[in-house]
Design a protein around this motif. Structure first.
Motif, mmCIF file in Angstrom:
data_model
loop_
_atom_site.group_PDB
_atom_site.id
_atom_site.type_symbol
_atom_site.label_atom_id
_atom_site.label_comp_id
_atom_site.label_asym_id
_atom_site.label_seq_id
_atom_site.Cartn_x
_atom_site.Cartn_y
_atom_site.Cartn_z
ATOM 1 N N CYS A 81 9.057 -0.557 6.342
ATOM 2 C CA CYS A 81 9.434 -1.859 6.781
ATOM 3 C C CYS A 81 11.080 -2.024 6.008
ATOM 4 N N ALA A 82 11.723 -2.689 7.242
ATOM 5 C CA ALA A 82 13.207 -2.933 6.635
ATOM 6 C C ALA A 82 13.817 -4.456 7.254
ATOM 7 N N GLU B 70 -3.560 -1.467 10.291
ATOM 8 C CA GLU B 70 -2.640 -2.293 9.965
ATOM 9 C C GLU B 70 -1.768 -2.160 8.630
ATOM 10 N N LEU B 71 -0.385 -1.876 8.789
ATOM 11 C CA LEU B 71 0.408 -1.639 7.682
ATOM 12 C C LEU B 71 1.149 -2.760 7.224
ATOM 13 N N GLU C 143 0.881 -1.149 -0.305
ATOM 14 C CA GLU C 143 -0.100 0.039 -0.082
ATOM 15 C C GLU C 143 0.772 1.242 0.014
ATOM 16 N N LYS C 144 0.759 2.159 -0.965
ATOM 17 C CA LYS C 144 1.332 3.378 -1.024
ATOM 18 C C LYS C 144 0.811 4.349 -0.016
ATOM 19 N N ILE D 117 2.153 5.601 3.227
ATOM 20 C CA ILE D 117 2.025 6.900 3.832
ATOM 21 C C ILE D 117 0.418 6.691 4.773
ATOM 22 N N LEU D 118 0.550 6.916 5.950
ATOM 23 C CA LEU D 118 -0.530 6.680 6.849
ATOM 24 C C LEU D 118 -1.227 8.055 7.197
#
Lengths: 115, 110
Positions: free
Chosen positions: B87-88, B20-21, B8-9, B105-106
């Motif tokens: 996330c990494a 939830e990302l 998700e962008k 982007i949230l």
């Protein structure tokens, strides 16, 4: 409190110019990194360094070089700037054995525009 | 090859709604995963790391090796959570470098 300092927040350069981006950290970290940050692409690693005078290519090193003459300073060099190098550049540092513990410490970034 | 995917962008939710990302990874080994956050006009900073099993600012993330996922969750979003989230994955095979996803982007709406 600032621990990773990038010398310029904004830069505007002309196509073909040689550009130096400077990064200094005061945490005695062995590892230093240069990323570029682009919308939709995230952070992509350009170069990194384990120690003084050591350098390794990242995922997108073409058109860039680096210099690490002192432990605290890591410079990114654009030999001949091009418009596709317009981006936000982020410097980061970490302890050699880090990652699992403290991750990276990032600078505030340099937004480079090549015209 | 090591890869981190954030599908998700942009994620837009209302204040008080769950968040939830999503993050999926590809790694041949035992993964170490992180979430980084960048608030407006601030530098990128570590939010949490999976090995610590911590909750930071109400966010948690569980590593699911079966689904190769490390989704970031928060039960009740707040407006101050609006930011870019990355996330990494730590690539232990080559210099401990971090491989980042494209970011999400949230936006938390009031």
């Amino acid at each position: 409190d600032v621990k990773v300092t990038q010398s310029s927040r904004y830069l505007v350069k002309r196509t073909g110019e040689k550009v130096f981006l400077e990064c200094v950290q005061d945490m005695d970290h062995e590892n230093m990194f240069w990323y570029r940050q682009d919308p939709g692409l995230g952070l992509r690693l350009i170069y990194f360094s384990y120690d003084v005078k050591m350098k390794e290519k990242g995922d997108i090193p073409e058109g860039y070089s680096v210099s690490r003459e002192k432990k605290e300073r890591f410079s990114l060099i654009l030999e001949s700037a091009s418009t596709n190098q317009t981006s936000m550049y982020l410097c980061a540092s970490s302890l050699r054995s880090s990652g699992a513990q403290n991750g990276y410490t990032f600078g505030s970034g340099t937004r480079l525009t090549v015209v | 090859a090591q890869r981190v995917t954030q599908p998700e962008k942009l994620l837009s939710v209302f204040k008080g709604a769950p968040v939830e990302l999503k993050c999926n990874y590809s790694y041949s080994g035992s993964p170490e995963l992180f979430w980084y956050v960048q608030y407006s006009r601030q530098r990128l900073q570590l939010l949490l790391r999976h090995i610590s099993r911590e909750s930071i600012k109400g966010f948690t993330a569980d590593l699911n090796k079966g689904e190769t996922s490390f989704h970031l969750k928060k039960p009740f979003a707040q407006e101050e959570d609006s930011a870019m989230y990355y996330c990494a994955l730590r690539d232990k095979s080559y210099g401990n470098k971090l491989v980042f996803g494209a970011g999400t982007i949230l936006r938390v709406k009031s």
